[in-house]
Every structure is written in C-alpha cells, then in structure tokens.
Design a protein around this motif. Sequence first.
Motif, PDB file in Angstrom:
ATOM      1  N   VAL A  84       0.839  -1.206   0.000  1.00  0.00           N
ATOM      2  CA  VAL A  84       0.000   0.000   0.000  1.00  0.00           C
ATOM      3  C   VAL A  84       0.871   1.252   0.000  1.00  0.00           C
ATOM      4  O   VAL A  84       0.590   2.216  -0.723  1.00  0.00           O
ATOM      5  N   ARG A  85       1.955   1.253   0.779  1.00  0.00           N
ATOM      6  CA  ARG A  85       2.855   2.417   0.801  1.00  0.00           C
ATOM      7  C   ARG A  85       3.488   2.648  -0.572  1.00  0.00           C
ATOM      8  O   ARG A  85       3.611   3.797  -1.016  1.00  0.00           O
ATOM      9  N   HIS A  96       2.152   1.850  -3.418  1.00  0.00           N
ATOM     10  CA  HIS A  96       1.060   2.389  -4.232  1.00  0.00           C
ATOM     11  C   HIS A  96       0.878   3.881  -3.960  1.00  0.00           C
ATOM     12  O   HIS A  96       0.764   4.689  -4.888  1.00  0.00           O
ATOM     13  N   LYS A  97       0.876   4.260  -2.679  1.00  0.00           N
ATOM     14  CA  LYS A  97       0.696   5.667  -2.315  1.00  0.00           C
ATOM     15  C   LYS A  97       1.836   6.531  -2.841  1.00  0.00           C
ATOM     16  O   LYS A  97       1.606   7.653  -3.296  1.00  0.00           O
ATOM     17  N   PHE A 119      -6.826  -8.950  -0.218  1.00  0.00           N
ATOM     18  CA  PHE A 119      -7.135  -7.724  -0.964  1.00  0.00           C
ATOM     19  C   PHE A 119      -8.642  -7.544  -1.101  1.00  0.00           C
ATOM     20  O   PHE A 119      -9.163  -6.445  -0.930  1.00  0.00           O
ATOM     21  N   LEU A 145      -8.822  -3.616  -0.737  1.00  0.00           N
ATOM     22  CA  LEU A 145      -7.617  -3.152  -1.439  1.00  0.00           C
ATOM     23  C   LEU A 145      -7.625  -3.537  -2.916  1.00  0.00           C
ATOM     24  O   LEU A 145      -6.922  -2.916  -3.711  1.00  0.00           O
ATOM     25  N   LEU A 193      -5.613  -0.938  -5.149  1.00  0.00           N
ATOM     26  CA  LEU A 193      -4.379  -1.327  -5.844  1.00  0.00           C
ATOM     27  C   LEU A 193      -4.687  -1.756  -7.269  1.00  0.00           C
ATOM     28  O   LEU A 193      -5.791  -2.243  -7.563  1.00  0.00           O
TER      29      LEU A 193
END
Length: 111
Positions: free
Chosen positions: A72-73, A75-76, A98, A103, A107
């Motif tokens: 996730v990080r 992706h951010k 997910f 998510l 994502l």
Amino acid sequence: MNNDQRSGSGLKITSGTGPDGVVLVVSGALDYTSVESFAAEAARAFDGGAECVTADLSGLAYCDSSGVAALVRAHKQAVREGRRFVVRNPNTTLSRVFALTGLDAVLTVES
C-alpha cells in the motif's frame, strides 16, 4: 530483464526492466522482518525514474499485514508522484486479503 538481486530475512527480490518499467520479482516471505528491503527496492525504482513499478508476487510464499502495508505504501508513493504501481500474480490467499479489505479496488492488481 536485468538480474539485480537483493535478499534478506527469507525475502528475495530480483529487479529488472520490463516493457512498462521496473519489475520487482518478489519471492519468499514479505513480513515484518523484510518489509524495509522491499520498501527500499520500490523507492530505488521510483527514484531511478520508473514511470511504473510492478511487484511480481508469483514466488511469494508468505505475506503478513506489514507486507500488505508495504504494498500500500508503494502504491501511495506512486500516486503522489503521478506514477503507477502494479501488483502482479498474488497468490489466492493474498488475493482474498485484498478482496476482504477492499484493497482490490485501490491497488492495481493483475493476475
């Protein structure tokens, strides 16, 4: 694809270039002992100017909540920088995680 390999704590990452950018082939365990290695590789790929970073998880045997958070990080970071982060070939268990957490709608996941 290049063969730049990094490993640590049961995690192996092979970094190379693909048609869409940098591909990180991840195998072993992405957990609290190895997330920093993954984060460093993803950051290195983005710092190198990659427009797209793909994490190929086909060889991933285990991923805990800190591993999911690392994805996730990444992706951010991609979103902040106007780039793309793709999760490719997650196993059935990770795909379920997910889906259960929503998510899969956040994502970019490719099977």
